[in-house]
Write a protein that holds these residues in place. Structure first.
Motif, PDB file in Angstrom:
ATOM      1  N   LEU A  67      -6.759   1.895  -1.918  1.00 52.25           N
ATOM      2  CA  LEU A  67      -6.996   2.311  -0.543  1.00 52.25           C
ATOM      3  C   LEU A  67      -5.688   2.235   0.234  1.00 52.25           C
ATOM      4  O   LEU A  67      -4.939   1.267   0.097  1.00 52.25           O
ATOM      5  N   LEU A  68      -5.435   3.239   1.051  1.00 51.97           N
ATOM      6  CA  LEU A  68      -4.302   3.202   1.973  1.00 51.97           C
ATOM      7  C   LEU A  68      -4.860   2.934   3.360  1.00 51.97           C
ATOM      8  O   LEU A  68      -5.838   3.555   3.776  1.00 51.97           O
ATOM      9  N   THR A  69      -4.236   1.994   4.089  1.00 54.04           N
ATOM     10  CA  THR A  69      -4.736   1.621   5.411  1.00 54.04           C
ATOM     11  C   THR A  69      -3.584   1.434   6.385  1.00 54.04           C
ATOM     12  O   THR A  69      -2.428   1.313   5.978  1.00 54.04           O
ATOM     13  N   ARG A  70      -3.939   1.377   7.659  1.00 53.26           N
ATOM     14  CA  ARG A  70      -2.967   1.160   8.728  1.00 53.26           C
ATOM     15  C   ARG A  70      -2.895  -0.328   9.051  1.00 53.26           C
ATOM     16  O   ARG A  70      -3.718  -1.097   8.581  1.00 53.26           O
ATOM     17  N   PRO A  71      -1.938  -0.734   9.895  1.00 54.67           N
ATOM     18  CA  PRO A  71      -1.807  -2.146  10.236  1.00 54.67           C
ATOM     19  C   PRO A  71      -3.071  -2.712  10.872  1.00 54.67           C
ATOM     20  O   PRO A  71      -3.783  -2.026  11.597  1.00 54.67           O
ATOM     21  N   GLY A  72      -3.321  -3.970  10.587  1.00 62.98           N
ATOM     22  CA  GLY A  72      -4.469  -4.661  11.148  1.00 62.98           C
ATOM     23  C   GLY A  72      -5.172  -5.483  10.090  1.00 62.98           C
ATOM     24  O   GLY A  72      -4.765  -5.547   8.943  1.00 62.98           O
ATOM     25  N   GLU A  73      -6.247  -6.118  10.521  1.00 60.21           N
ATOM     26  CA  GLU A  73      -7.023  -6.964   9.622  1.00 60.21           C
ATOM     27  C   GLU A  73      -8.098  -6.118   8.934  1.00 60.21           C
ATOM     28  O   GLU A  73      -8.770  -5.316   9.577  1.00 60.21           O
ATOM     29  N   ASP A  83     -20.007  -7.987 -18.486  1.00 63.48           N
ATOM     30  CA  ASP A  83     -20.901  -8.160 -19.624  1.00 63.48           C
ATOM     31  C   ASP A  83     -20.876  -9.612 -20.103  1.00 63.48           C
ATOM     32  O   ASP A  83     -21.905 -10.175 -20.437  1.00 63.48           O
ATOM     33  N   SER A  84     -19.680 -10.195 -20.159  1.00 64.61           N
ATOM     34  CA  SER A  84     -19.584 -11.607 -20.552  1.00 64.61           C
ATOM     35  C   SER A  84     -18.908 -12.399 -19.435  1.00 64.61           C
ATOM     36  O   SER A  84     -19.560 -13.119 -18.698  1.00 64.61           O
ATOM     37  N   ALA A  85     -17.604 -12.229 -19.264  1.00 62.86           N
ATOM     38  CA  ALA A  85     -16.881 -12.929 -18.197  1.00 62.86           C
ATOM     39  C   ALA A  85     -15.707 -12.072 -17.766  1.00 62.86           C
ATOM     40  O   ALA A  85     -15.110 -11.345 -18.558  1.00 62.86           O
ATOM     41  N   GLY A  86     -15.370 -12.160 -16.483  1.00 62.05           N
ATOM     42  CA  GLY A  86     -14.244 -11.391 -15.978  1.00 62.05           C
ATOM     43  C   GLY A  86     -13.898 -11.813 -14.570  1.00 62.05           C
ATOM     44  O   GLY A  86     -14.577 -12.640 -13.965  1.00 62.05           O
ATOM     45  N   GLU A  87     -12.829 -11.234 -14.063  1.00 65.88           N
ATOM     46  CA  GLU A  87     -12.386 -11.523 -12.710  1.00 65.88           C
ATOM     47  C   GLU A  87     -11.719 -10.301 -12.111  1.00 65.88           C
ATOM     48  O   GLU A  87     -11.340  -9.377 -12.830  1.00 65.88           O
ATOM     49  N   ALA A  88     -11.601 -10.322 -10.798  1.00 62.87           N
ATOM     50  CA  ALA A  88     -10.943  -9.236 -10.070  1.00 62.87           C
ATOM     51  C   ALA A  88      -9.980  -9.856  -9.071  1.00 62.87           C
ATOM     52  O   ALA A  88     -10.109 -11.025  -8.703  1.00 62.87           O
ATOM     53  N   ARG A  89      -9.018  -9.049  -8.643  1.00 61.78           N
ATOM     54  CA  ARG A  89      -8.093  -9.529  -7.619  1.00 61.78           C
ATOM     55  C   ARG A  89      -7.730  -8.394  -6.678  1.00 61.78           C
ATOM     56  O   ARG A  89      -7.818  -7.219  -7.029  1.00 61.78           O
ATOM     57  N   VAL A  90      -7.344  -8.780  -5.468  1.00 59.22           N
ATOM     58  CA  VAL A  90      -6.942  -7.824  -4.439  1.00 59.22           C
ATOM     59  C   VAL A  90      -5.436  -7.944  -4.271  1.00 59.22           C
ATOM     60  O   VAL A  90      -4.906  -9.046  -4.108  1.00 59.22           O
ATOM     61  N   LEU A  91      -4.761  -6.793  -4.314  1.00 61.11           N
ATOM     62  CA  LEU A  91      -3.316  -6.748  -4.091  1.00 61.11           C
ATOM     63  C   LEU A  91      -3.032  -5.998  -2.803  1.00 61.11           C
ATOM     64  O   LEU A  91      -3.649  -4.962  -2.528  1.00 61.11           O
ATOM     65  N   VAL A  92      -2.103  -6.530  -2.013  1.00 57.87           N
ATOM     66  CA  VAL A  92      -1.636  -5.866  -0.803  1.00 57.87           C
ATOM     67  C   VAL A  92      -0.179  -5.522  -1.028  1.00 57.87           C
ATOM     68  O   VAL A  92       0.657  -6.413  -1.198  1.00 57.87           O
ATOM     69  N   ASP A  93       0.110  -4.235  -1.105  1.00 55.91           N
ATOM     70  CA  ASP A  93       1.465  -3.746  -1.410  1.00 55.91           C
ATOM     71  C   ASP A  93       2.053  -4.435  -2.639  1.00 55.91           C
ATOM     72  O   ASP A  93       3.203  -4.871  -2.649  1.00 55.91           O
ATOM     73  N   GLY A  94       1.235  -4.584  -3.682  1.00 59.28           N
ATOM     74  CA  GLY A  94       1.697  -5.129  -4.944  1.00 59.28           C
ATOM     75  C   GLY A  94       1.637  -6.641  -5.072  1.00 59.28           C
ATOM     76  O   GLY A  94       1.878  -7.180  -6.148  1.00 59.28           O
ATOM     77  N   GLU A  95       1.323  -7.351  -4.005  1.00 56.95           N
ATOM     78  CA  GLU A  95       1.247  -8.814  -4.030  1.00 56.95           C
ATOM     79  C   GLU A  95      -0.213  -9.256  -4.080  1.00 56.95           C
ATOM     80  O   GLU A  95      -1.014  -8.865  -3.229  1.00 56.95           O
ATOM     81  N   ALA A  96      -0.558 -10.102  -5.062  1.00 55.95           N
ATOM     82  CA  ALA A  96      -1.933 -10.603  -5.176  1.00 55.95           C
ATOM     83  C   ALA A  96      -2.218 -11.563  -4.022  1.00 55.95           C
ATOM     84  O   ALA A  96      -1.455 -12.493  -3.770  1.00 55.95           O
ATOM     85  N   VAL A 107     -13.018 -10.849   1.180  1.00 60.10           N
ATOM     86  CA  VAL A 107     -11.616 -11.244   1.256  1.00 60.10           C
ATOM     87  C   VAL A 107     -11.015 -10.582   2.494  1.00 60.10           C
ATOM     88  O   VAL A 107     -11.082  -9.359   2.637  1.00 60.10           O
ATOM     89  N   THR A 108     -10.446 -11.383   3.388  1.00 52.73           N
ATOM     90  CA  THR A 108      -9.791 -10.838   4.575  1.00 52.73           C
ATOM     91  C   THR A 108      -8.306 -10.727   4.304  1.00 52.73           C
ATOM     92  O   THR A 108      -7.668 -11.706   3.893  1.00 52.73           O
ATOM     93  N   VAL A 109      -7.755  -9.539   4.509  1.00 58.44           N
ATOM     94  CA  VAL A 109      -6.331  -9.308   4.305  1.00 58.44           C
ATOM     95  C   VAL A 109      -5.744  -8.726   5.587  1.00 58.44           C
ATOM     96  O   VAL A 109      -6.448  -8.116   6.382  1.00 58.44           O
ATOM     97  N   THR A 110      -4.444  -8.913   5.760  1.00 58.96           N
ATOM     98  CA  THR A 110      -3.752  -8.365   6.916  1.00 58.96           C
ATOM     99  C   THR A 110      -2.750  -7.334   6.440  1.00 58.96           C
ATOM    100  O   THR A 110      -1.873  -7.641   5.633  1.00 58.96           O
ATOM    101  N   ALA A 137     -14.007  -1.541   2.243  1.00 55.94           N
ATOM    102  CA  ALA A 137     -13.045  -2.057   3.200  1.00 55.94           C
ATOM    103  C   ALA A 137     -13.564  -1.796   4.603  1.00 55.94           C
ATOM    104  O   ALA A 137     -13.926  -0.670   4.944  1.00 55.94           O
ATOM    105  N   LEU A 138     -13.622  -2.849   5.409  1.00 55.31           N
ATOM    106  CA  LEU A 138     -14.090  -2.752   6.790  1.00 55.31           C
ATOM    107  C   LEU A 138     -12.948  -3.143   7.708  1.00 55.31           C
ATOM    108  O   LEU A 138     -12.453  -4.265   7.633  1.00 55.31           O
TER     109      LEU A 138
END
Length: 140
Positions: A67-73, A83-96, A107-110, A137-138
């Motif tokens: 997703l591409l977004t503008r400045p803000g929260e 199916d068995s086990a897994g995880e996900a992560r959110v990156l903001v401009d390449g940083e987890a 997850v709240t990101v700025t 994304a809200l």
């Protein structure tokens, strides 16, 4: 408005026009004020069935949604299934900024840049199977 069974007079017509103008002006001011306060949200439907969500069977981090977004929260709502086990992560401009396991997470990101890229990646942590993710994304 005219009374029942009486013809309209010039005065009654003028009053009705003034009343309608006041209603239109008040509606326009309210709409303009609301539009100036908050940008219109972008809404899109996602598949409802988890088997249709983007997924990966890799043990390495794999980008699934972007997703591409503008400045803000921004509040990112993630649903992660595996199916068995897994995880996900959110990156903001390449940083987890957050890593989550199976379940629903918020997850709240700025976003600070003029154009910020949010990416959700996932990986399998169990022996076999697929990890699937849907994200919303809200803007705050």
């Amino acid at each position: 408005m005219s009374r029942v069974n009486q013809p309209d007079t010039l005065v009654s017509v003028l009053r009705e026009i003034q009343r309608r103008l006041r209603v239109l002006e008040s509606t326009r001011r309210t709409t303009t004020f609301a539009a100036a306060r908050a940008p219109a949200p972008v809404m899109a439907f996602q598949p409802a069935r988890p088997q249709e969500w983007p997924g990966t069977g890799s043990a390495e981090w794999t980008p699934l949604v972007r997703l591409l977004t503008r400045p803000g929260e921004v509040l990112v709502v993630l649903d992660v299934v595996a199916d068995s086990a897994g995880e996900a992560r959110v990156l903001v401009d390449g940083e987890a900024v957050a890593t989550v396991e199976v379940g629903r997470h918020e997850v709240t990101v700025t976003a600070s840049a003029a154009l910020t890229e949010l990416v959700v990646e996932a990986r399998r942590t169990g022996a076999t199977g697929t990890v699937r993710v849907t994200a919303f994304a809200l803007a705050g």
